[in-house]
Design a protein around this motif. Structure first.
Motif, mmCIF file in Angstrom:
data_model
loop_
_atom_site.group_PDB
_atom_site.id
_atom_site.type_symbol
_atom_site.label_atom_id
_atom_site.label_comp_id
_atom_site.label_asym_id
_atom_site.label_seq_id
_atom_site.Cartn_x
_atom_site.Cartn_y
_atom_site.Cartn_z
ATOM 1 N N PHE A 1 0.847 -1.186 0.000
ATOM 2 C CA PHE A 1 0.000 0.000 0.000
ATOM 3 C C PHE A 1 0.880 1.233 0.000
ATOM 4 O O PHE A 1 1.788 1.362 0.826
ATOM 5 C CB PHE A 1 -0.939 0.009 1.206
ATOM 6 N N VAL A 2 0.618 2.129 -0.940
ATOM 7 C CA VAL A 2 1.463 3.308 -1.109
ATOM 8 C C VAL A 2 0.612 4.562 -1.239
ATOM 9 O O VAL A 2 -0.546 4.510 -1.651
ATOM 10 C CB VAL A 2 2.375 3.173 -2.351
ATOM 11 N N LEU A 3 1.222 5.680 -0.895
ATOM 12 C CA LEU A 3 0.589 6.981 -1.044
ATOM 13 C C LEU A 3 0.967 7.541 -2.403
ATOM 14 O O LEU A 3 2.141 7.576 -2.764
ATOM 15 C CB LEU A 3 1.063 7.926 0.068
ATOM 16 N N ARG A 4 -0.035 7.949 -3.151
ATOM 17 C CA ARG A 4 0.175 8.549 -4.466
ATOM 18 C C ARG A 4 -0.614 9.850 -4.547
ATOM 19 O O ARG A 4 -1.572 10.049 -3.802
ATOM 20 C CB ARG A 4 -0.325 7.622 -5.582
ATOM 21 N N GLU A 5 -0.225 10.707 -5.462
ATOM 22 C CA GLU A 5 -1.013 11.893 -5.749
ATOM 23 C C GLU A 5 -1.702 11.666 -7.088
ATOM 24 O O GLU A 5 -1.050 11.408 -8.102
ATOM 25 C CB GLU A 5 -0.138 13.144 -5.801
ATOM 26 N N VAL A 6 -3.030 11.715 -7.080
ATOM 27 C CA VAL A 6 -3.838 11.484 -8.266
ATOM 28 C C VAL A 6 -4.760 12.681 -8.444
ATOM 29 O O VAL A 6 -5.588 12.966 -7.571
ATOM 30 C CB VAL A 6 -4.664 10.182 -8.136
ATOM 31 N N CYS A 7 -4.595 13.381 -9.557
ATOM 32 C CA CYS A 7 -5.431 14.554 -9.849
ATOM 33 C C CYS A 7 -5.432 15.549 -8.685
ATOM 34 O O CYS A 7 -6.474 16.091 -8.312
ATOM 35 C CB CYS A 7 -6.849 14.143 -10.197
ATOM 36 N N ILE B 1 -4.272 6.494 -0.947
ATOM 37 C CA ILE B 1 -3.568 5.249 -0.695
ATOM 38 C C ILE B 1 -4.118 4.238 -1.684
ATOM 39 O O ILE B 1 -5.336 4.088 -1.817
ATOM 40 C CB ILE B 1 -3.793 4.750 0.744
ATOM 41 N N VAL B 2 -3.213 3.572 -2.380
ATOM 42 C CA VAL B 2 -3.608 2.558 -3.355
ATOM 43 C C VAL B 2 -2.831 1.278 -3.068
ATOM 44 O O VAL B 2 -1.753 1.307 -2.487
ATOM 45 C CB VAL B 2 -3.351 3.012 -4.813
ATOM 46 N N GLY B 3 -3.403 0.172 -3.496
ATOM 47 C CA GLY B 3 -2.703 -1.100 -3.391
ATOM 48 C C GLY B 3 -1.934 -1.354 -4.671
ATOM 49 O O GLY B 3 -2.386 -0.987 -5.753
ATOM 50 N N GLU B 4 -0.779 -1.965 -4.538
ATOM 51 C CA GLU B 4 0.016 -2.343 -5.703
ATOM 52 C C GLU B 4 0.136 -3.860 -5.745
ATOM 53 O O GLU B 4 0.152 -4.518 -4.714
ATOM 54 C CB GLU B 4 1.412 -1.716 -5.626
ATOM 55 N N GLY B 5 0.213 -4.408 -6.932
ATOM 56 C CA GLY B 5 0.341 -5.857 -7.086
ATOM 57 C C GLY B 5 -0.929 -6.566 -6.663
ATOM 58 O O GLY B 5 -2.036 -6.088 -6.904
ATOM 59 N N LEU C 1 -8.114 5.226 -1.289
ATOM 60 C CA LEU C 1 -8.450 5.806 0.001
ATOM 61 C C LEU C 1 -7.920 7.229 0.009
ATOM 62 O O LEU C 1 -6.710 7.442 0.048
ATOM 63 C CB LEU C 1 -7.822 4.975 1.123
ATOM 64 N N ALA C 2 -8.820 8.211 -0.099
ATOM 65 C CA ALA C 2 -8.424 9.619 -0.175
ATOM 66 C C ALA C 2 -8.033 10.142 1.211
ATOM 67 O O ALA C 2 -8.680 9.831 2.209
ATOM 68 C CB ALA C 2 -9.558 10.456 -0.744
ATOM 69 N N LEU C 3 -6.957 10.922 1.246
ATOM 70 C CA LEU C 3 -6.464 11.513 2.488
ATOM 71 C C LEU C 3 -6.339 13.018 2.337
ATOM 72 O O LEU C 3 -5.925 13.508 1.282
ATOM 73 C CB LEU C 3 -5.085 10.955 2.838
ATOM 74 N N GLN D 1 -9.528 4.134 11.057
ATOM 75 C CA GLN D 1 -9.997 4.022 9.668
ATOM 76 C C GLN D 1 -9.041 3.152 8.858
ATOM 77 O O GLN D 1 -9.484 2.309 8.071
ATOM 78 C CB GLN D 1 -10.135 5.403 9.032
ATOM 79 N N TRP D 2 -7.748 3.354 9.030
ATOM 80 C CA TRP D 2 -6.761 2.543 8.312
ATOM 81 C C TRP D 2 -6.890 1.073 8.684
ATOM 82 O O TRP D 2 -6.782 0.202 7.821
ATOM 83 C CB TRP D 2 -5.354 3.038 8.607
ATOM 84 N N GLN D 3 -7.145 0.794 9.963
ATOM 85 C CA GLN D 3 -7.322 -0.591 10.391
ATOM 86 C C GLN D 3 -8.584 -1.187 9.777
ATOM 87 O O GLN D 3 -8.572 -2.335 9.335
ATOM 88 C CB GLN D 3 -7.401 -0.676 11.916
ATOM 89 N N GLU D 4 -9.662 -0.417 9.746
ATOM 90 C CA GLU D 4 -10.926 -0.913 9.204
ATOM 91 C C GLU D 4 -10.824 -1.282 7.720
ATOM 92 O O GLU D 4 -11.448 -2.239 7.277
ATOM 93 C CB GLU D 4 -12.035 0.116 9.410
ATOM 94 N N VAL D 5 -10.046 -0.519 6.959
ATOM 95 C CA VAL D 5 -9.903 -0.825 5.534
ATOM 96 C C VAL D 5 -8.729 -1.765 5.252
ATOM 97 O O VAL D 5 -8.533 -2.191 4.128
ATOM 98 C CB VAL D 5 -9.800 0.454 4.657
ATOM 99 N N GLY D 6 -7.951 -2.075 6.296
ATOM 100 C CA GLY D 6 -6.916 -3.092 6.165
ATOM 101 C C GLY D 6 -5.596 -2.648 5.559
ATOM 102 O O GLY D 6 -4.904 -3.446 4.932
#
Length: 90
Positions: A7-13, A18-22, A32-34, A81-86
């Protein structure tokens, strides 16, 4: 506690997400917007490796003009929240 691998933090638009990779991306299947502060907390948690609510709240007080009680409450909320979404694990 620590961030789960994949799980990594990216900037999108212009948004921090936070997005999952692989394989984690297949299971996660969302973004997951932060806000700026939550993104700062995610980066700080990554730097700390094994983090606690207390260690993040302490850093939040140093970085932002916030009281310890408010910082702890805010960190508890986002970590829950992070725990709830895993995306973090004990």
């Amino acid at each position: 506690m620590k961030q789960k691998k994949g799980f990594v933090l990216r900037e999108v638009c212009g948004e921090h997400v936070i997005v999952g990779e692989g394989l984690d991306a297949l299971n996660f299947g969302r973004l997951l917007a932060l806000n700026e502060t939550a993104a700062w907390l995610w980066k700080t948690a990554l730097e700390q490796g094994d983090f606690t609510v207390e260690s993040l709240a302490s850093g939040l007080c140093e970085e932002y003009d916030v009281t310890p009680d408010v910082a702890r409450h805010d960190v508890e909320t986002i970590v829950k929240q992070w725990q709830e979404v895993g995306v973090v694990e004990a």
